[in-house]
Design an enzyme around this catalytic site. Structure first.
Site, mmCIF file in Angstrom:
data_model
loop_
_atom_site.group_PDB
_atom_site.id
_atom_site.type_symbol
_atom_site.label_atom_id
_atom_site.label_comp_id
_atom_site.label_asym_id
_atom_site.label_seq_id
_atom_site.Cartn_x
_atom_site.Cartn_y
_atom_site.Cartn_z
ATOM 1 N N HIS A 1 -0.857 -0.189 -3.182
ATOM 2 C CA HIS A 1 -1.685 0.628 -4.070
ATOM 3 C C HIS A 1 -3.044 -0.027 -4.224
ATOM 4 O O HIS A 1 -3.136 -1.239 -4.436
ATOM 5 C CB HIS A 1 -1.010 0.752 -5.444
ATOM 6 C CG HIS A 1 -1.834 1.488 -6.452
ATOM 7 N ND1 HIS A 1 -2.227 0.949 -7.656
ATOM 8 C CD2 HIS A 1 -2.364 2.744 -6.423
ATOM 9 C CE1 HIS A 1 -2.944 1.829 -8.320
ATOM 10 N NE2 HIS A 1 -3.044 2.925 -7.596
ATOM 11 N N SER A 2 -4.128 0.754 -4.047
ATOM 12 C CA SER A 2 -5.484 0.273 -4.282
ATOM 13 C C SER A 2 -5.792 -0.957 -3.411
ATOM 14 O O SER A 2 -5.621 -0.900 -2.193
ATOM 15 C CB SER A 2 -5.637 -0.033 -5.778
ATOM 16 O OG SER A 2 -6.968 -0.297 -6.110
ATOM 17 N N LEU A 3 -6.198 -2.069 -4.010
ATOM 18 C CA LEU A 3 -6.524 -3.274 -3.238
ATOM 19 C C LEU A 3 -5.310 -3.787 -2.469
ATOM 20 O O LEU A 3 -5.450 -4.373 -1.387
ATOM 21 C CB LEU A 3 -7.054 -4.362 -4.186
ATOM 22 C CG LEU A 3 -7.487 -5.685 -3.532
ATOM 23 C CD1 LEU A 3 -8.690 -5.477 -2.614
ATOM 24 C CD2 LEU A 3 -7.815 -6.734 -4.584
ATOM 25 N N SER B 1 -3.259 -2.112 -0.763
ATOM 26 C CA SER B 1 -3.193 -1.462 0.558
ATOM 27 C C SER B 1 -4.155 -2.136 1.537
ATOM 28 O O SER B 1 -3.858 -2.264 2.724
ATOM 29 C CB SER B 1 -3.526 0.026 0.427
ATOM 30 O OG SER B 1 -4.862 0.205 -0.009
#
Length: 698
Positions: free
Chosen positions: A347-349, A351
């Site tokens: 999720h977010s960073l 990924s």
């Protein structure tokens, strides 16, 4: 005096027994027919210094009761619960997390409960006192003698009026010269016997068979959703949604016992990063004003900057890789019969961290044969010869044997860092020459538009993911994973933005992750952190991301309405323009002799516009767009399939995009549509499909 205070039960209660006595007289069944209470096991969850007693699932409770009944709880017997994610130590009565760090919870074998003061939830009595209550109840039922009074360890009074009416009195805070004594003053609280009488929400047990394992990596900060919950709690939600989606959409496969469930395990790197002492250093230089905001920024936003720092980037990638490897080994130890695959989600960073890790994995040579992008695989000897040519150019031919021994081809050479060359025994001077050559070639590739098209370029487009210099990715020693992920899922991901900032203008269509063949980029339309990937592969073509089907098999009503209105307005506009054109031409006709010719011209133009209309219409038709969009070639990053998937916003979210932007970034944990796509793609690799294909799905 104490006896007197207990026996002088409050007068109002004296009026109740006659009313309750009539059912007693009418029901002779309980008399002399005592049935032992069925215990249920609970554990205590403490949140914000508030205790909540949560029941185990029926299957877990039965397993615990069986172990307790065997008499082996005198030993340190350990019973796995909650799908194997928690162990219960029977002797200590403790529930301990297996895969992550968490406060140990108290476990209790519960039979008797009383209603709490604050939230009206039932609280179990201690096991010892429950046994006393059960003994008193047994005597009362057998002898048909009620109005029994018991004093709890905390000097509270419990009165058993009859099988249906049992009350608990909190001790009144009165004291005199003789000391305080428990009385029945104060509001009585209900007492219940057996879990079936307290309307507890007993969770459904999880299938024992695990088909697939997914590691989930969080983004910035310790909180992962709008309620400031940890990655553990958010992944618990994701797992629970997956269980309900399996029941709803994979019923046939479940009935035929083809599938069990997918296990999701959280991977936490934030605590390791902030335990390096960096928080103390930041505290020294942080200004005292707007303290909470500055603390929030230090704890969350700065994680992005930490990841772009060589020192802390290494800490982060080491933590993520080692944690996933540790969890994988531990999972295999606890599930020796597991034969399924492993996928990863970020999720977010998180990924971006996973993407960088995956681009730096080393594929097995036999797998690389199928990767057209890696030209060295068709002729590995040719790749080594190319390295020899480079060394000759640099007048370093004497090191050819060293590179040949290490099986260094051209692509591997361009992945080398100074540390790698040093380990190979290359002296400082030659090292500098080689690094300068690599640096200059990479800069040329970044500055020349379309250089990735050239099959003879430095890295055939593959190395555009790695930027060791300039604007590129921080040079770090990326650890190897102990497994090859089946699919990589990115939720609300900034990968596209980071690649662009690093200087990657486009991704070679032939590029695929070395050890992972599947890649899905899933995002909410209002997510401010999410970016697309497909336009970097096909920059010359404008097309929409794939619309993720609603889990109930339809498009959300407000989106259908919006599309219907769009189609209607286009039709009206086309018809109106056609009518105006014909009307204008009739006003500007030539003199009488030319009327015939003008009318035929006007008719021809009207026909032409009418012919154009059907051509324009399909472009506006969502179904046609969807069909055309799914056929677009977006390269091999996801095995030739579409990569970008957009969720459908909820009706309330469509009123104001800005208002729901933050929620859009944090919505994935409880999104049924996201979970269903993950399950569908995972089970598709095993040849299992959902019961009814959803419209619009690939």
């Amino acid at each position: 005096p104490r006896c007197r205070s207990i026996m002088s039960a409050p007068e109002p209660q004296q009026a109740q027994p006659p009313a309750a006595a009539s059912p007693e007289a009418a029901e002779p069944d309980p008399a002399h027919r005592y049935e032992a209470v069925v215990p249920h096991w609970f554990y205590c969850k403490v949140t914000d210094s508030r205790e909540r007693w949560i029941p185990f699932s029926t299957q877990d409770s039965e397993r615990l009761e069986e172990a307790h009944g065997s008499g082996r709880d005198k030993e340190d017997l350990v019973v796995p619960t909650s799908g194997g994610r928690y162990d219960v130590h029977l002797k200590k009565r403790q529930r301990v997390a297996v895969y992550w760090e968490e406060e140990v919870s108290e476990v209790r074998r519960c039979t008797w409960f009383y209603k709490g003061d604050k939230d009206n939830k039932y609280i179990p009595y201690s096991e010892t006192f429950s046994e006393e209550l059960e003994e008193a109840y047994m005597i009362a039922v057998t002898l048909d003698e009620w109005k029994k009074k018991l004093e709890s360890p905390s000097r509270e009074i419990i009165i058993l009026h009859n099988p249906k009416l049992m009350v608990h009195y909190h001790p009144a805070a009165t004291s005199d010269d003789w000391g305080s004594t428990p009385t029945e003053q104060g509001r009585p609280r209900t007492v219940k016997r057996g879990v079936e009488n307290i309307a507890a929400e007993i969770p459904n047990g999880e299938p024992l068979q695990i088909d697939h394992l997914v590691f989930v990596v969080h983004g910035i900060g310790p909180a992962c959703d709008i309620r400031f919950r940890s990655i553990i709690q958010c992944v618990n939600d994701f797992r629970n949604v997956s269980l309900s989606m399996l029941q709803a959409h994979f019923k046939k496969a479940q009935e035929q016992q083809q599938i069990g469930r997918v296990e999701f395990l959280p991977v936490n790197w934030h605590s390791s990063l902030h335990s390096t002492g960096v928080d103390v250093d930041l505290e020294r230089i942080t200004l005292p004003s707007i303290n909470r905001l500055r603390h929030f920024i230090n704890d969350t936003i700065l994680d992005v900057f930490f990841y772009n720092s060589f020192t802390y980037c290494q800490t982060i990638v080491d933590t993520v890789a080692s944690e996933m490897n540790r969890l994988y080994q531990l999972f295999l130890q606890r599930n020796p019969l597991f034969k399924g695959g492993v996928s990863i989600a970020g999720h977010s960073l998180g990924s971006l961290i996973l993407f960088d890790l995956l681009t730096n994995q080393k594929a097995a040579p036999e797998e690389d044969e199928h990767n057209e992008e890696g030209s060295r695989t068709t002729s590995s000897n040719r790749g080594i010869e190319e390295v020899k040519d480079i060394l000759k150019k640099l007048e370093l031919s004497e090191y050819c044997d060293v590179f040949e021994k290490e099986k260094m081809d051209r692509q591997a050479l361009f992945l080398c860092t100074e540390k790698n060359l040093k380990e190979m025994g290359i002296p400082l001077g030659p090292r500098m020459k080689i690094l300068h050559y690599i640096s200059s070639k990479m800069e040329m590739q970044v500055s020349e538009p379309g250089s990735q098209h050239n099959p003879n370029s430095t890295d055939n487009g593959k190395n555009c993911q790695y930027r060791d210099i300039g604007l590129g990715q921080v040079s770090a020693n990326y650890p190897q994973l102990n497994y090859k992920p089946t699919i990589f899922f990115a939720f609300g991901s900034p990968i596209g933005m980071f690649l662009t900032v690093r200087g990657v203008k486009r991704i070679n269509p032939n590029y695929s992750l070395p050890t992972c063949k599947g890649f899905f980029n899933i995002f909410h339309p209002f997510d401010p952190v999410a970016y697309r990937i497909e336009p970097m592969i096909v920059p010359d073509l404008e097309f929409e991301p794939m619309l993720l089907p609603h889990h109930k098999g339809r498009k959300r009503m407000h989106l259908e309405l919006k599309e219907g209105l769009t189609r209607m307005s286009v039709d009206l506009k086309n018809n109106l323009l056609g009518s105006l054109r014909v009307a204008w031409q009739s006003f500007t006709r030539a003199p009488l002799p030319a009327v015939e010719a003008a009318s035929t011209d006007a008719e021809a133009e009207a026909e032409a516009s009418a012919e154009k209309q059907p051509d324009a219409k399909p472009e506006e038709t969502p179904a046609a767009v969807k069909e055309e969009a799914s056929l677009i070639n977006v390269g091999r990053l996801n095995g030739g399939n579409r990569i970008d998937y957009v969720l459908q916003e909820k009706p309330i979210e469509s009123f104001n995009e800005y208002l729901f932007a933050l929620q859009g970034h944090l919505c994935y944990w409880e999104s049924e549509d996201t979970v269903l796509l993950v399950l569908k793609e995972i089970y598709q690799t095993q040849g299992i499909t959902i019961d009814q294909p959803l419209p619009g799905s690939q």
